[in-house]
Design a protein around this motif. Structure first.
Motif, mmCIF file in Angstrom:
data_model
loop_
_atom_site.group_PDB
_atom_site.id
_atom_site.type_symbol
_atom_site.label_atom_id
_atom_site.label_comp_id
_atom_site.label_asym_id
_atom_site.label_seq_id
_atom_site.Cartn_x
_atom_site.Cartn_y
_atom_site.Cartn_z
ATOM 1 N N TRP A 350 0.846 -1.205 0.000
ATOM 2 C CA TRP A 350 0.000 0.000 0.000
ATOM 3 C C TRP A 350 0.873 1.244 0.000
ATOM 4 O O TRP A 350 0.537 2.251 -0.603
ATOM 5 N N ARG A 351 2.024 1.171 0.699
ATOM 6 C CA ARG A 351 2.964 2.297 0.702
ATOM 7 C C ARG A 351 4.370 1.727 0.656
ATOM 8 O O ARG A 351 4.666 0.740 1.333
ATOM 9 N N TRP A 352 5.228 2.347 -0.131
ATOM 10 C CA TRP A 352 6.609 1.874 -0.284
ATOM 11 C C TRP A 352 7.482 3.112 -0.322
ATOM 12 O O TRP A 352 7.524 3.804 -1.322
ATOM 13 N N LYS A 353 8.154 3.406 0.804
ATOM 14 C CA LYS A 353 8.970 4.617 0.871
ATOM 15 C C LYS A 353 10.427 4.216 1.007
ATOM 16 O O LYS A 353 10.780 3.432 1.876
ATOM 17 N N ILE A 354 11.267 4.745 0.127
ATOM 18 C CA ILE A 354 12.688 4.408 0.142
ATOM 19 C C ILE A 354 13.442 5.483 0.935
ATOM 20 O O ILE A 354 13.198 6.670 0.745
#
Length: 393
Positions: A350-354
């Motif tokens: 749902w969320r993928w933050k690098i």
């Protein structure tokens, strides 16, 4: 920037985005008073490709080929963090052999990354010879990668629960040969560079960061360890099987560009120590946890929906990411590479933050170059070690 009436003769210069020493498409707007830097503003975003948005519209396995394009010099680390996140979310066990193979690949990738930092860094400050030398050793690392994964740079080798394939016959002996050869190569670099008076003149006392300051700016990796902070996530987080090997955290207390160079050079020696121990102690057994293919499947994937009925080839069953959030991190060559991941009971995150190390480390650049000479910008920027692929994502 507000200028007083007496400062009318300042000059504003663009460095980049296609300056050869920028290591990518970084643009610096530099305000100069003669040769002295008064102000510096980095402009990012020329290589922004929407990597985080792409991740939210792909399953993990579909996204794996993309991740090597963040930091395209330390490709194994981007793959490792991409599978580590879902493994921690789903509490998936990695077989011992797979963990050892991962450690070997990660440390080889660290060496390749540090080598391709060293060459251009030396070229930036006027030494051409190391630039040609580093490609000699780096080619050997890539030959090992090619033998194990089939690819030289973009490997697509890590999988959730293990690796894609076992090491081929004879690979371990070849890798041990490389370790012995590379140690002589590092000695050669140190003879050539470390006590070179011209090199020392360019880097000693340039771009000094104190320990307290490094922590406050959120720096990580060699940038932090060169300022006297013994912080390495391999020791702190105990991931993979680094605890089983005998190695030391490399650090310096001066905090200048020379200290950062020394940390990276000695880190390569430590990586060789870890690789040699892993190769000699690698256990037998499976290289992938095959049970996870049966569990955690998505119940009713949207690929079976009405919209997708004309797609001829149905994708393989995907992992269902549980509904929870997680921050996974690891010690990449440039610093702390992290991923903030939110699952949503579906195959897509749902969320993928690098959290790229280069992006965080770059923010201290304007402060470091102020009141320095124009030529010192290249030294300081080179010692930070950025790759624009991961800075812009």
């Amino acid at each position: 920037m507000n200028l007083s009436a007496t400062e009318k003769d300042l000059m504003i210069v663009n460095m980049g985005p296609h300056h050869p020493s920028m290591h990518g498409v970084l643009r610096l707007i530099v305000t100069l008073d003669g040769e002295d830097v008064v102000d510096c503003e980095p402009i990012l975003g020329y290589l922004h490709r929407g990597m985080e948005k792409i991740a939210e519209n792909r399953t993990i396995i579909q996204y794996l080929p993309y991740v090597t394009r963040w930091d395209y010099l330390a490709t194994m680390f981007t793959e490792a963090i991409t599978v580590n996140g879902p493994e921690q979310l789903g509490n998936i066990q990695v077989p011992k052999r797979a963990s050892y193979i991962r450690v070997i690949m990660l440390e080889l990738s660290r060496i390749a990354s540090h080598l391709l930092w060293l060459g251009p860094f030396m070229a930036d400050i006027g030494a051409q010879t190391p630039f040609f030398y580093i490609f000699r050793e780096r080619e050997l690392v890539y030959d090992l990668f090619e033998a194990a994964t089939g690819m030289r740079m973009m490997h697509n080798y890590f999988r959730i629960g293990g690796v894609a394939a076992d090491l081929p016959y004879g690979w371990i002996d070849k890798c041990l040969d490389f370790c012995d050869y590379f140690l002589t190569g590092i000695v050669e670099y140190q003879k050539l560079i470390t006590r070179n008076p011209i090199f020392l003149e360019r880097v000693e006392g340039v771009g000094v960061i104190g320990g307290e300051e490094a922590i406050n700016w959120g720096l990580s990796g060699p940038m932090l360890r060169a300022s006297g902070i013994k912080w390495d996530l391999r020791k702190v987080d105990h991931y993979e099987c680094y605890d089983e090997f005998d190695w030391e955290i490399q650090w310096q207390k001066e905090g200048d560009s020379l200290a950062r160079y020394l940390v990276r050079i000695s880190e390569m020696t430590e990586s060789i120590k870890i690789i040699q121990q892993a190769l000699e102690g690698i256990p037998g057994g499976p290289y992938e946890n095959l049970e996870i293919r049966c569990f955690d499947r998505e119940r009713d994937p949207e690929w079976n929906d009405f919209e997708y009925r004309f797609i001829s080839k149905k994708p393989s069953p995907t992992f269902e990411l549980p509904r929870q959030e997680l921050y996974a991190r690891m010690e990449a060559p440039k610093g702390e590479l992290g991923i903030f991941l939110i699952g949503d009971q579906s195959g897509f995150p749902w969320r993928w933050k690098i959290r790229p190390p280069g992006f965080i480390n770059l923010q201290i650049l304007p402060q470091l170059v102020k009141r320095m000479k124009l030529a010192d910008i290249m030294t300081i920027l080179g010692s930070i070690d950025i790759i624009m692929g991961e800075v812009d994502r």
